[in-house]
Design a protein around this motif. Sequence first.
Motif, PDB file in Angstrom:
ATOM      1  N   VAL A 115       0.848  -1.204   0.000  1.00 14.36           N
ATOM      2  CA  VAL A 115       0.000   0.000   0.000  1.00 14.36           C
ATOM      3  C   VAL A 115       0.880   1.250   0.000  1.00 14.36           C
ATOM      4  CG1 VAL A 115      -1.705   1.327   1.322  1.00 14.36           C
ATOM      5  CG2 VAL A 115      -1.968  -1.154   1.082  1.00 14.36           C
ATOM      6  N   ALA A 116       1.923   1.241   0.808  1.00 10.74           N
ATOM      7  CA  ALA A 116       2.854   2.382   0.845  1.00 10.74           C
ATOM      8  C   ALA A 116       3.506   2.579  -0.529  1.00 10.74           C
ATOM      9  CB  ALA A 116       3.926   2.151   1.911  1.00 10.74           C
ATOM     10  N   TYR A 117       3.838   1.476  -1.176  1.00  9.52           N
ATOM     11  CA  TYR A 117       4.432   1.529  -2.519  1.00  9.52           C
ATOM     12  C   TYR A 117       3.449   2.166  -3.507  1.00  9.52           C
ATOM     13  CZ  TYR A 117       7.281  -0.218  -6.438  1.00  9.52           C
ATOM     14  OH  TYR A 117       8.082  -0.332  -7.554  1.00  9.52           O
ATOM     15  N   GLY A 118       2.169   1.817  -3.369  1.00 15.16           N
ATOM     16  CA  GLY A 118       1.147   2.410  -4.232  1.00 15.16           C
ATOM     17  C   GLY A 118       1.017   3.904  -4.002  1.00 15.16           C
ATOM     18  N   LYS A 119       1.062   4.325  -2.757  1.00 15.82           N
ATOM     19  CA  LYS A 119       0.965   5.759  -2.442  1.00 15.82           C
ATOM     20  C   LYS A 119       2.177   6.507  -2.999  1.00 15.82           C
ATOM     21  CE  LYS A 119      -1.639   7.661  -0.719  1.00 15.82           C
ATOM     22  NZ  LYS A 119      -2.732   8.336  -1.485  1.00 15.82           N
ATOM     23  N   GLU A 120       3.348   5.883  -2.902  1.00 17.82           N
ATOM     24  CA  GLU A 120       4.572   6.513  -3.435  1.00 17.82           C
ATOM     25  C   GLU A 120       4.444   6.769  -4.932  1.00 17.82           C
ATOM     26  OE1 GLU A 120       7.808   3.934  -2.478  1.00 17.82           O
ATOM     27  OE2 GLU A 120       7.485   4.108  -0.298  1.00 17.82           O
ATOM     28  N   HIS A 121       3.680   5.906  -5.601  1.00 18.17           N
ATOM     29  CA  HIS A 121       3.514   6.031  -7.057  1.00 18.17           C
ATOM     30  C   HIS A 121       2.263   6.827  -7.429  1.00 18.17           C
ATOM     31  CE1 HIS A 121       6.633   2.954  -7.080  1.00 18.17           C
ATOM     32  NE2 HIS A 121       6.776   3.143  -8.380  1.00 18.17           N
ATOM     33  N   GLY A 122       1.699   7.522  -6.462  1.00 20.84           N
ATOM     34  CA  GLY A 122       0.602   8.444  -6.758  1.00 20.84           C
ATOM     35  C   GLY A 122      -0.775   7.823  -6.861  1.00 20.84           C
ATOM     36  N   LEU A 123      -0.927   6.554  -6.475  1.00 15.14           N
ATOM     37  CA  LEU A 123      -2.235   5.905  -6.557  1.00 15.14           C
ATOM     38  C   LEU A 123      -3.094   6.240  -5.337  1.00 15.14           C
ATOM     39  CD1 LEU A 123      -1.057   2.367  -7.706  1.00 15.14           C
ATOM     40  CD2 LEU A 123      -2.438   3.930  -9.083  1.00 15.14           C
ATOM     41  N   THR A 124      -4.383   6.375  -5.573  1.00 16.57           N
ATOM     42  CA  THR A 124      -5.331   6.426  -4.465  1.00 16.57           C
ATOM     43  C   THR A 124      -5.609   4.996  -4.044  1.00 16.57           C
ATOM     44  OG1 THR A 124      -6.359   8.457  -5.282  1.00 16.57           O
ATOM     45  CG2 THR A 124      -7.657   7.122  -3.759  1.00 16.57           C
ATOM     46  N   MET A 125      -5.510   4.715  -2.743  1.00 19.62           N
ATOM     47  CA  MET A 125      -5.628   3.342  -2.248  1.00 19.62           C
ATOM     48  C   MET A 125      -6.807   3.229  -1.272  1.00 19.62           C
ATOM     49  SD  MET A 125      -2.935   1.864  -3.706  1.00 19.62           S
ATOM     50  CE  MET A 125      -2.762   0.318  -2.817  1.00 19.62           C
TER      51      MET A 125
ATOM     52  N   ALA B  20      -3.227   3.498   3.758  1.00 18.50           N
ATOM     53  CA  ALA B  20      -4.127   3.751   2.631  1.00 18.50           C
ATOM     54  C   ALA B  20      -4.872   5.068   2.826  1.00 18.50           C
ATOM     55  CB  ALA B  20      -5.118   2.605   2.501  1.00 18.50           C
ATOM     56  N   ASP B  21      -5.513   5.549   1.753  1.00 19.04           N
ATOM     57  CA  ASP B  21      -6.376   6.723   1.878  1.00 19.04           C
ATOM     58  C   ASP B  21      -7.556   6.405   2.795  1.00 19.04           C
ATOM     59  OD1 ASP B  21      -5.525   8.873  -0.415  1.00 19.04           O
ATOM     60  OD2 ASP B  21      -5.068   6.817  -1.017  1.00 19.04           O
ATOM     61  N   VAL B  22      -8.057   5.188   2.663  1.00 21.47           N
ATOM     62  CA  VAL B  22      -9.168   4.742   3.510  1.00 21.47           C
ATOM     63  C   VAL B  22      -8.993   3.249   3.784  1.00 21.47           C
ATOM     64  CG1 VAL B  22     -11.665   4.392   3.676  1.00 21.47           C
ATOM     65  CG2 VAL B  22     -10.796   6.411   2.553  1.00 21.47           C
ATOM     66  N   VAL B  23      -9.240   2.835   5.028  1.00 28.35           N
ATOM     67  CA  VAL B  23      -9.270   1.416   5.385  1.00 28.35           C
ATOM     68  C   VAL B  23     -10.670   1.090   5.902  1.00 28.35           C
ATOM     69  CG1 VAL B  23      -8.359  -0.393   6.889  1.00 28.35           C
ATOM     70  CG2 VAL B  23      -6.813   1.343   5.952  1.00 28.35           C
ATOM     71  N   ILE B  24     -11.332   0.172   5.220  1.00 23.66           N
ATOM     72  CA  ILE B  24     -12.664  -0.277   5.632  1.00 23.66           C
ATOM     73  C   ILE B  24     -12.554  -1.732   6.047  1.00 23.66           C
ATOM     74  CG2 ILE B  24     -15.063  -0.648   4.894  1.00 23.66           C
ATOM     75  CD1 ILE B  24     -14.544   1.547   2.745  1.00 23.66           C
ATOM     76  N   ASN B  25     -12.652  -1.972   7.345  1.00 20.67           N
ATOM     77  CA  ASN B  25     -12.570  -3.317   7.901  1.00 20.67           C
ATOM     78  C   ASN B  25     -13.252  -3.283   9.267  1.00 20.67           C
ATOM     79  OD1 ASN B  25     -11.837  -5.730   9.201  1.00 20.67           O
ATOM     80  ND2 ASN B  25      -9.845  -5.830   8.212  1.00 20.67           N
ATOM     81  N   PRO B  26     -14.365  -3.985   9.422  1.00 17.22           N
ATOM     82  CA  PRO B  26     -15.105  -3.908  10.693  1.00 17.22           C
ATOM     83  C   PRO B  26     -14.348  -4.468  11.888  1.00 17.22           C
ATOM     84  CG  PRO B  26     -16.028  -5.620   9.275  1.00 17.22           C
ATOM     85  CD  PRO B  26     -15.028  -4.872   8.455  1.00 17.22           C
ATOM     86  N   LYS B  27     -13.186  -5.095  11.643  1.00 18.74           N
ATOM     87  CA  LYS B  27     -12.402  -5.632  12.761  1.00 18.74           C
ATOM     88  C   LYS B  27     -11.366  -4.631  13.297  1.00 18.74           C
ATOM     89  CE  LYS B  27     -13.103 -10.488  11.678  1.00 18.74           C
ATOM     90  NZ  LYS B  27     -12.569 -11.714  11.079  1.00 18.74           N
ATOM     91  N   GLN B  28     -11.320  -3.435  12.728  1.00 19.50           N
ATOM     92  CA  GLN B  28     -10.468  -2.395  13.306  1.00 19.50           C
ATOM     93  C   GLN B  28     -10.971  -2.058  14.709  1.00 19.50           C
ATOM     94  OE1 GLN B  28      -9.389   0.977  10.417  1.00 19.50           O
ATOM     95  NE2 GLN B  28     -11.229   0.114   9.491  1.00 19.50           N
ATOM     96  N   GLU B  29     -10.041  -1.792  15.607  1.00 20.39           N
ATOM     97  CA  GLU B  29     -10.417  -1.468  16.985  1.00 20.39           C
ATOM     98  C   GLU B  29     -11.332  -0.250  17.058  1.00 20.39           C
ATOM     99  OE1 GLU B  29      -6.803  -1.043  19.160  1.00 20.39           O
ATOM    100  OE2 GLU B  29      -6.369  -3.200  19.177  1.00 20.39           O
ATOM    101  N   ALA B  30     -11.110   0.715  16.188  1.00 15.71           N
ATOM    102  CA  ALA B  30     -11.877   1.968  16.251  1.00 15.71           C
ATOM    103  C   ALA B  30     -13.202   1.886  15.497  1.00 15.71           C
ATOM    104  CB  ALA B  30     -11.034   3.113  15.697  1.00 15.71           C
ATOM    105  N   CYS B  31     -13.521   0.722  14.946  1.00 14.64           N
ATOM    106  CA  CYS B  31     -14.766   0.569  14.188  1.00 14.64           C
ATOM    107  C   CYS B  31     -15.887   0.119  15.122  1.00 14.64           C
ATOM    108  CB  CYS B  31     -14.588  -0.452  13.060  1.00 14.64           C
ATOM    109  SG  CYS B  31     -16.044  -0.605  11.993  1.00 14.64           S
ATOM    110  N   ASN B  32     -17.006   0.821  15.068  1.00 15.25           N
ATOM    111  CA  ASN B  32     -18.142   0.513  15.941  1.00 15.25           C
ATOM    112  C   ASN B  32     -19.280  -0.172  15.205  1.00 15.25           C
ATOM    113  OD1 ASN B  32     -16.972   1.713  18.302  1.00 15.25           O
ATOM    114  ND2 ASN B  32     -17.408   3.722  17.409  1.00 15.25           N
ATOM    115  N   TYR B  33     -18.993  -0.757  14.058  1.00 18.78           N
ATOM    116  CA  TYR B  33     -20.043  -1.461  13.319  1.00 18.78           C
ATOM    117  C   TYR B  33     -20.572  -2.608  14.187  1.00 18.78           C
ATOM    118  CZ  TYR B  33     -22.470  -3.624   9.379  1.00 18.78           C
ATOM    119  OH  TYR B  33     -23.432  -4.134   8.545  1.00 18.78           O
ATOM    120  N   PRO B  34     -21.898  -2.749  14.310  1.00 23.89           N
ATOM    121  CA  PRO B  34     -22.466  -3.711  15.271  1.00 23.89           C
ATOM    122  C   PRO B  34     -22.154  -5.175  15.001  1.00 23.89           C
ATOM    123  CG  PRO B  34     -24.135  -2.141  14.493  1.00 23.89           C
ATOM    124  CD  PRO B  34     -22.936  -1.961  13.626  1.00 23.89           C
ATOM    125  N   TYR B  35     -21.857  -5.525  13.743  1.00 23.59           N
ATOM    126  CA  TYR B  35     -21.633  -6.943  13.418  1.00 23.59           C
ATOM    127  C   TYR B  35     -20.316  -7.069  12.643  1.00 23.59           C
ATOM    128  CZ  TYR B  35     -22.515 -11.750  12.049  1.00 23.59           C
ATOM    129  OH  TYR B  35     -22.421 -13.116  11.891  1.00 23.59           O
TER     130      TYR B  35
END
Length: 571
Positions: free
Chosen positions: A149-159, A184-199
């Motif tokens: 992901v860092a490599y993608g950002k270095e090359h100007g990609l939106t991740m 990444a620009d955005v990380v979507i994963n309900p298992k992140q500690e800061a995510c409050n998604y109910p399921y």
Amino acid sequence: MERWVLLRKGADFEAIGKKYQISPRLACLIRNRDVVGDEQIQQYLYGELSDISDPFLMKGVKEGVEILKQKVQEGKTIRIISDYDVDGVVSNYILWKAIHDLGGKIDFQIPDRMKDGYGINENIIEKAVEDQIDTILTCDNGIAAADAVAYGKEHGLTMIITDHHDVPFDTDEAGVRKEVLPPADVVINPKQEACNYPYPLLCGAGVAFQFMRAFYQAMEEDESQLEELLSMLAIATVCDVVDLTGENRIFVKEGLRRIKDTQNIGLKALLNVHDLMDKQIQSYALGFIVGPCINASGRLDTAKRALELLEVKNRREAVMMAEDLKALNDSRKEMTEKGVEQAVEQIETTDLKEDRVLVVYLQDCHESIAGIIAGRLKEKYYKPVFVLTQGEHGVKGSGRSIESYHMFEEMCKCRALFTKFGGHKLAAGLSLEEENVERFRRTINELCELTSQDLMPKVSIDMQLPLAYVTEELIEELELLEPFGKGNTKPLFAEKNLKVQNLRVIGKNQNVLKFQVLDRNGRKMEAIYFGEVQECMEYLQGKEEVALTFYPSVNEYRGNKSIQITVVNYQ
């Protein structure tokens, strides 16, 4: 040796039965699945799409939707990168179809299992830059790919990362764990500690589906257009062996309800090639018939073939492609049987058998079936298992675990041995140098804290059920508990003091044991057993009376219906 445990979870089963118009026996079975309270029982029995959580509750979804909306409106090129298994292929298709239908300039790439290994990597990033891609959108992978992901950002990609796997972590000197998220620009994963998604237990396709619901809302489009994708989502949810509880249960129920009416020509061809359109399709068919064919393309060829089947518009072409996938899966089955035989021989003839965590190195085994072989060995030995194979660049492997062993967390403790790894509690993938194979085996066993009790399979029995209570009415009511799978297992009953008569081996492959059971009141019933047939037959022949665990069903043959029990365990 197995531990048989009779579940005794208390509740007012009479009152629950009256309230929900079910039998007290069914109320007991629901309680055994830890479904308690009016809200949970109501959703378990009658849950529907309106009970699915607002997708914007998932961390990163709002920001991801804003980026995606802007990219689509500006005509930017978007590339989906998925895993090559069923969940990866289906989540890829869900994203592609939803974004494509709203005018997105979108394509996809699926890593080659042999050349690329699991997930996004620098080669895929370089190809995207070469193809002038603006945005990379992952599904079912990416949470553990910080470097790529860092490599993608270095090359100007939106991740944009969408994933459902456990988030990697580091442990400091004080033993405190800290998440390691990709930049990444955005990380979507309900298992992140800061995510409050109910399921948080969705599969990758479930996360992708919720992301697309939010995207359609943001684009002011009717999200009911996405319901055609629910049959696909059901396949991914069952095949990725996530818990069939809560939202997953609703997704699978809704998908199964719609699957025969699917407008997807490729899926319909796949159902037809297995003669499923004339049968009742339940979770078993998704997990053991449809899903493995999708998986086979990623194992023995390229997963793009499965994705192309889902995208095909020509009916004749769809049939040919479906038949090809079926043939690939048949070939995969033969290779698996051979691999299991070699692995068992290696375990039985070496000191591997003494290990609490099995690490089996099958150099010549096709790396794509390592996970299946690991699963089969786990069932046979009831131990965590890693099966390693010789890849093009070093050693690759897959692991399958038992309930009391968190495979991913244990691997994090020796992460320095791997060139790449990822996974969750019950399954994982890894790459390492060949000189580290024995060191890995030694280290993972030294770290292992499993007790002899942990390594004894536990058979959880729902209730003792005399043969007199095994009726068509009971079997019909049990259908309310469908779909079955991890987290919502098929009810298991038991009875003791049974005589066994007329044992005979049947089936084209001589892999089914058929017999009759007789209780002390003279009630007789047909029974069948799948598994180690000869071993079971020898055991039953030498016993005056036995105890059996079983589940009942109605057997229909040439228009005649009869009740039979399928025996699971015997003592």
